[in-house]
Design an enzyme around this catalytic site. Structure first.
Site, PDB file in Angstrom:
ATOM      1  N   TYR A   1       0.811  -1.216   0.000  1.00  0.00           N
ATOM      2  CA  TYR A   1       0.000   0.000   0.000  1.00  0.00           C
ATOM      3  C   TYR A   1       0.847   1.271   0.000  1.00  0.00           C
ATOM      4  O   TYR A   1       2.066   1.212   0.090  1.00  0.00           O
ATOM      5  CB  TYR A   1      -1.040   0.003   1.102  1.00  0.00           C
ATOM      6  CG  TYR A   1      -0.662  -0.104   2.543  1.00  0.00           C
ATOM      7  CD1 TYR A   1       0.617   0.126   3.030  1.00  0.00           C
ATOM      8  CD2 TYR A   1      -1.652  -0.447   3.467  1.00  0.00           C
ATOM      9  CE1 TYR A   1       0.902   0.035   4.371  1.00  0.00           C
ATOM     10  CE2 TYR A   1      -1.372  -0.536   4.819  1.00  0.00           C
ATOM     11  CZ  TYR A   1      -0.090  -0.303   5.261  1.00  0.00           C
ATOM     12  OH  TYR A   1       0.179  -0.389   6.601  1.00  0.00           O
ATOM     13  N   GLU A   2       0.167   2.410  -0.158  1.00  0.00           N
ATOM     14  CA  GLU A   2       0.814   3.714  -0.373  1.00  0.00           C
ATOM     15  C   GLU A   2       1.724   3.697  -1.598  1.00  0.00           C
ATOM     16  O   GLU A   2       2.757   4.346  -1.641  1.00  0.00           O
ATOM     17  CB  GLU A   2       1.606   4.150   0.863  1.00  0.00           C
ATOM     18  CG  GLU A   2       0.757   4.554   2.044  1.00  0.00           C
ATOM     19  CD  GLU A   2      -0.059   5.814   1.799  1.00  0.00           C
ATOM     20  OE1 GLU A   2       0.298   6.591   0.903  1.00  0.00           O
ATOM     21  OE2 GLU A   2      -1.061   6.001   2.496  1.00  0.00           O
ATOM     22  N   GLY A   3       1.306   2.942  -2.616  1.00  0.00           N
ATOM     23  CA  GLY A   3       2.108   2.774  -3.821  1.00  0.00           C
ATOM     24  C   GLY A   3       2.996   1.559  -3.659  1.00  0.00           C
ATOM     25  O   GLY A   3       3.898   1.542  -2.820  1.00  0.00           O
TER      26      GLY A   3
END
Length: 593
Positions: free
Chosen positions: A440-442
């Site tokens: 997550y968060e890229g």
């Protein structure tokens, strides 16, 4: 499982002896007078107590119980509401917040240590306040004064929580194809309609309200990412006097059943004509969102670091107690049937690898936090330089520290052998919990593409040279110091290896559109190992004068030697992969996979 003990000695060593934090804080125009060493130390000591006594005890039970969804309402595991109330009573939600709206205004260098303790003791719990912090950053930087006054004080208090609503079922990384709509209502607000998935803390029973920051598109917005706007959408409307009003047509349709972080509610959110207010300019939603992304991505790196340290603490305690076989050097504990497993070279390899990567990651996260503080509170050329360093290093600290986080939790599990595979000892939970940090968060692959594409190739390596200059300046400042040559020579050689790989990659990208993607992950790891070498050299520079007075400093130097001898040589293989080009990746026809 060992009881969590915050590594306060090492945190204070990094802040005050390696990075001279109090000197930096005194010099930054926007921070002068806000914090001194006594205050910083007291804050860390109090969080160490909260992490050990309140958050750690509900970590395993929270994983076993998980969150529950019933008819649109989310319930967190037993003990989480009480822990959250204690957290809020201590003012922790406003630690880094703007003092104009009730925050404490502390620097990120200090906040990074606090975040590590929260994550090491309970990653699932940590996700609730960290999303609120991110939402507050975006609101403070881009929202109208009216929205700031109305929402920030309650969010800093923790009475209201925050959530970031980006992803849709068909649109993950490619946010330009989102479908959530924003229709003007004629009163300065908009009607928000659409669905979002994977929303951390989208609903919970910890706070009285949830303030969503939602990416959506206005009518006639440009196609793609240039047509995205950001909106503040509360779960419950807020009256003019600040009290909570009616339900705002925001609902949680379900929660995900996940591999890890089970006590963190990951929600599917529905917005059915919910009232929302524009944050920032129309069609500039991604710019507003990226204001908090550097902080959030550093925060995810710190999640990986926290899990690594927790795994190491468990493993070192187990290795000292568990007896199996005799030392290759001969009997160490003749009074017992066998020696503790810490005497065996391979166990020491696993433990030292963890120790070196944990301490290197802690130093790198503190280093990046230093540049974040300078970019926020500094002025002029130094502020501009800091912004460039933050842009360059954010994908490194997010991806490399979390990749090493998974490695470290697996190593800790391996030290336990079969006991590491069962729930009783807590090691398998750490492996499951940390895995999401790479996603997550890229995803870490996207972080690598960002580092190579936007942060390196797009500017011809200009940002890289900022980092290289900082490393070289350190080498030059230490070159005449006794005892430093064994660390400076390999650091200089590795910096040159990284520079040559950077130049070759930039040149190859002019001819081959696949070159950046083909080299990206290995290049990020190459950058990561060299960054850790830089951090370890800085640690040694601070520790060397004191090795005879305190065994702590001797331990730092000996761990640095292990890192340089056993882990840093991995760069040779990584550089070979970076320089290999894209042909072998792209030549295989799809049907032959």
């Amino acid at each position: 499982m060992a009881d969590y003990k915050a590594p306060l000695r090492e945190m204070n060593f990094l802040l005050h002896e390696v990075f001279a934090a109090e000197k930096l804080w005194a010099e930054l125009p926007g921070l002068a007078g806000a914090v001194d060493r006594e205050t910083a130390d007291a804050i860390l000591e109090e969080m160490a107590k909260l992490a050990a006594n309140t958050l750690d005890p509900i970590n395993r039970s929270g994983d076993e119980e998980g969150c529950h969804w019933n008819d649109g309402a989310v319930t967190t595991p037993q003990g989480f509401k009480e822990a959250y109330a204690t957290f809020c009573e201590g003012g922790w939600g406003g630690l880094l917040g703007n003092p104009e709206y009730g925050g404490m205004g502390m620097p990120k260098m200090l906040g990074a240590q606090v975040e590590e303790m929260i994550n090491a003791s309970n990653i699932s719990f940590a996700l609730y306040p960290v999303l609120t912090n991110g939402a507050c950053l975006a609101i403070d930087a881009h929202a109208s004064e009216a929205l700031k006054q109305k929402y920030l004080p309650k969010m800093y208090e923790g009475t209201w929580a925050g959530a970031m609503d980006l992803t849709e079922p068909h649109a993950g990384t490619d946010l330009g194809i989102i479908r959530t709509k924003a229709e003007p209502r004629g009163d300065g607000s908009c009607s928000i309609t659409g669905s979002k998935i994977f929303i951390t803390g989208g609903d919970q029973d910890l706070s009285d309200n949830v303030i969503h920051l939602v990416l959506a598109k206005l009518p006639d917005a440009p196609k793609g990412p240039r047509g995205i706007s950001l909106f503040l959408v509360p779960k419950y409307s807020v009256n003019e006097d600040g009290s909570i009003g009616e339900h705002n047509h925001v609902s949680c349709g379900s929660i995900e059943h996940k591999m890890g972080i089970k006590a963190s509610a990951t929600c599917a959110m529905n917005f059915d004509g919910a009232q929302g207010w524009l944050v920032g300019e129309e069609n500039k939603g991604l710019a507003a969102m990226f204001t908090m992304m550097n902080y959030e991505r550093l925060g995810v790196g710190i999640q990986g670091l926290g899990a690594s340290d927790r795994s190491y603490q468990n493993a070192i305690e187990y290795a000292r107690d568990r007896i199996q076989s005799r030392s290759p050097e001969g009997v160490k504990q003749p009074q017992k049937a066998a020696d503790p497993i810490i005497v065996h070279p391979d166990v020491r390899r696993m433990l030292l690898t963890q120790k070196a990567l944990v301490s290197g990651g802690r130093a790198l996260s503190t280093y990046v936090a230093k540049w974040l503080d300078t970019s926020k509170f500094g002025e002029g050329d130094e502020k501009k330089k800091a912004e460039g360093m933050v842009a360059l290093l954010t994908p490194v600290v997010k991806a490399f520290v979390t990749d090493m986080g998974l490695d470290c939790t697996i190593l800790g599990q391996q030290v336990f052998g079969g006991h590491g595979y069962i729930r009783e000892w807590g090691q398998e939970q750490l492996v499951r919990d940390v895995r999401i940090t790479q996603i997550y968060e890229g995803t870490n692959g996207i972080q690598a593409l960002d580092l190579v594409g936007r942060k390196t190739v797009a500017n011809g390596g200009t940002l890289f040279e900022l980092f290289a200059a900082d490393v070289q300046s350190f080498i030059d400042s230490q070159v005449d110091r006794e005892g430093m040559v064994e660390f400076l020579q390999p650091l200089a050689a590795e910096l040159q290896r990284l520079r040559e790989s950077t130049e070759k990659m930039v040149a190859a990208s002019q001819e081959d559109p696949n070159a950046p993607g083909a080299a990206s992950v290995e290049y990020l790891h190459l950058f990561g190992y060299v960054s850790y070498a830089f951090m370890w050299a800085k640690i040694v520079a601070a520790a060397l004068p004191k090795v005879d007075a305190d065994s702590f400093y001797l331990g730092q130097v000996k761990t640095a030697r292990f890192y340089f001898a056993r882990l840093l040589p991995r760069t040779q293989a990584l550089a070979g992969s970076v320089n290999a080009g894209s042909a072998t990746l792209m030549d295989l026809e799809q049907e032959l996979f």
